[in-house]
Each structure stands twice: as C-alpha cells, then as structure tokens.
Design a protein around this motif. Structure first.
Motif, PDB file in Angstrom:
ATOM      1  N   LYS A  34     -86.612 -36.904  -2.272  1.00  0.00           N
ATOM      2  CA  LYS A  34     -85.772 -37.178  -3.434  1.00  0.00           C
ATOM      3  C   LYS A  34     -84.951 -35.989  -3.903  1.00  0.00           C
ATOM      4  O   LYS A  34     -84.039 -36.152  -4.703  1.00  0.00           O
ATOM      5  CB  LYS A  34     -86.640 -37.665  -4.589  1.00  0.00           C
ATOM      6  N   GLU A  35     -85.266 -34.793  -3.447  1.00  0.00           N
ATOM      7  CA  GLU A  35     -84.602 -33.603  -3.968  1.00  0.00           C
ATOM      8  C   GLU A  35     -84.186 -32.660  -2.854  1.00  0.00           C
ATOM      9  O   GLU A  35     -84.822 -32.597  -1.809  1.00  0.00           O
ATOM     10  CB  GLU A  35     -85.542 -32.839  -4.908  1.00  0.00           C
ATOM     11  N   ARG A  36     -83.141 -31.921  -3.164  1.00  0.00           N
ATOM     12  CA  ARG A  36     -82.729 -30.804  -2.321  1.00  0.00           C
ATOM     13  C   ARG A  36     -82.491 -29.630  -3.260  1.00  0.00           C
ATOM     14  O   ARG A  36     -81.910 -29.791  -4.331  1.00  0.00           O
ATOM     15  CB  ARG A  36     -81.462 -31.142  -1.550  1.00  0.00           C
ATOM     16  N   PHE A  37     -82.960 -28.477  -2.889  1.00  0.00           N
ATOM     17  CA  PHE A  37     -82.837 -27.315  -3.764  1.00  0.00           C
ATOM     18  C   PHE A  37     -82.762 -26.054  -2.917  1.00  0.00           C
ATOM     19  O   PHE A  37     -83.060 -26.063  -1.730  1.00  0.00           O
ATOM     20  CB  PHE A  37     -84.024 -27.240  -4.730  1.00  0.00           C
ATOM     21  N   PHE A  38     -82.346 -24.966  -3.562  1.00  0.00           N
ATOM     22  CA  PHE A  38     -82.452 -23.684  -2.890  1.00  0.00           C
ATOM     23  C   PHE A  38     -83.061 -22.680  -3.839  1.00  0.00           C
ATOM     24  O   PHE A  38     -83.008 -22.818  -5.053  1.00  0.00           O
ATOM     25  CB  PHE A  38     -81.116 -23.229  -2.284  1.00  0.00           C
TER      26      PHE A  38
END
Length: 130
Positions: A73-77
């Motif tokens: 559900k998420e993409r982050f850095f």
C-alpha cells in the motif's frame, strides 16, 4: 524457467537518478529549522526520558545512506544523516574540532511529503543542551 536479474533493470537507474538529483542536505536543514533545533520527548538507550534536547545551531547533516521501501500500500524513501557539530574549542588539532553528536533518519512518502523521523543522539555530548 527464465532467470530474473534486477541489477541491470531500468528501475535501479531511475532510482539512482532520483536520489542523485534530490537535495537531501536541504531536506535535513529544513527539518532542523522546522523543529527549531529541538528534539522533544526523547528516550535514550537507557530508558531515560528528556522533555527537550536542544541541538547546536552550527550543525551539519551528512547523508550516509538512502533507501527506498515498497509495501503493498505504500512507497517511501528514507534518508539517514550523521549530525555533526563544530566545537567551540579551536585549540584542538585542525581535524578534531567537529564532533558527531547523533543521527537523524527522515522518511518521506512518494510525494516527497514528510512522514516520520528517528533520532539517535549522543546524550553525553557537551554540545547538547538537556
């Protein structure tokens, strides 16, 4: 069965390009200014609580790693910085008047919106005001 190799995949080139063009130092400095160089509600590694810790204003943030995370559900850095302060003692050897006083991890979502922070401070540093 076909063997899948990611090392030469376009996604790595794209991610590398994004991280190289990102002004991570500016993000760290903006975050420090936003929190007014204060860390509130800090628990150290010995479970001692500090209401507020004030960081020195002459602080440099040195990027040491960056990573990308992907879930269903998420993409982050995530950007990890060493926090380095200049010592007021100029009688020391030329390369010894800076001190690492901690680490800061900043997490952003795919829209470059701030999500989370994590501090690891050298609580014994005389450069921190507790």
């Amino acid at each position: 069965m076909a063997r899948l190799e990611l090392k030469n995949h376009q996604v790595w080139q794209d991610l590398t390009e994004i991280l190289e063009n990102l002004d991570s130092n500016r993000l760290a400095q903006e975050h420090l200014e936003e929190c007014e160089y204060k860390v509130c509600g800090y628990w150290d590694d010995e479970d001692e609580y500090y209401e507020t810790i004030t960081l020195p204003r002459d602080l440099d943030a040195e990027l040491v790693s960056s990573s990308i995370g992907v879930s269903q559900k998420e993409r982050f850095f995530q950007l990890k910085f060493f926090l380095i302060a200049s010592s007021a003692d100029t009688t020391q050897a030329p390369n010894n008047h800076t001190q690492k006083i901690g680490e800061l991890v900043l997490v952003y979502n795919e829209n470059l919106e701030f999500v989370d922070e994590n501090w690891l401070l050298d609580i014994d540093s005389p450069m921190l005001m507790k």
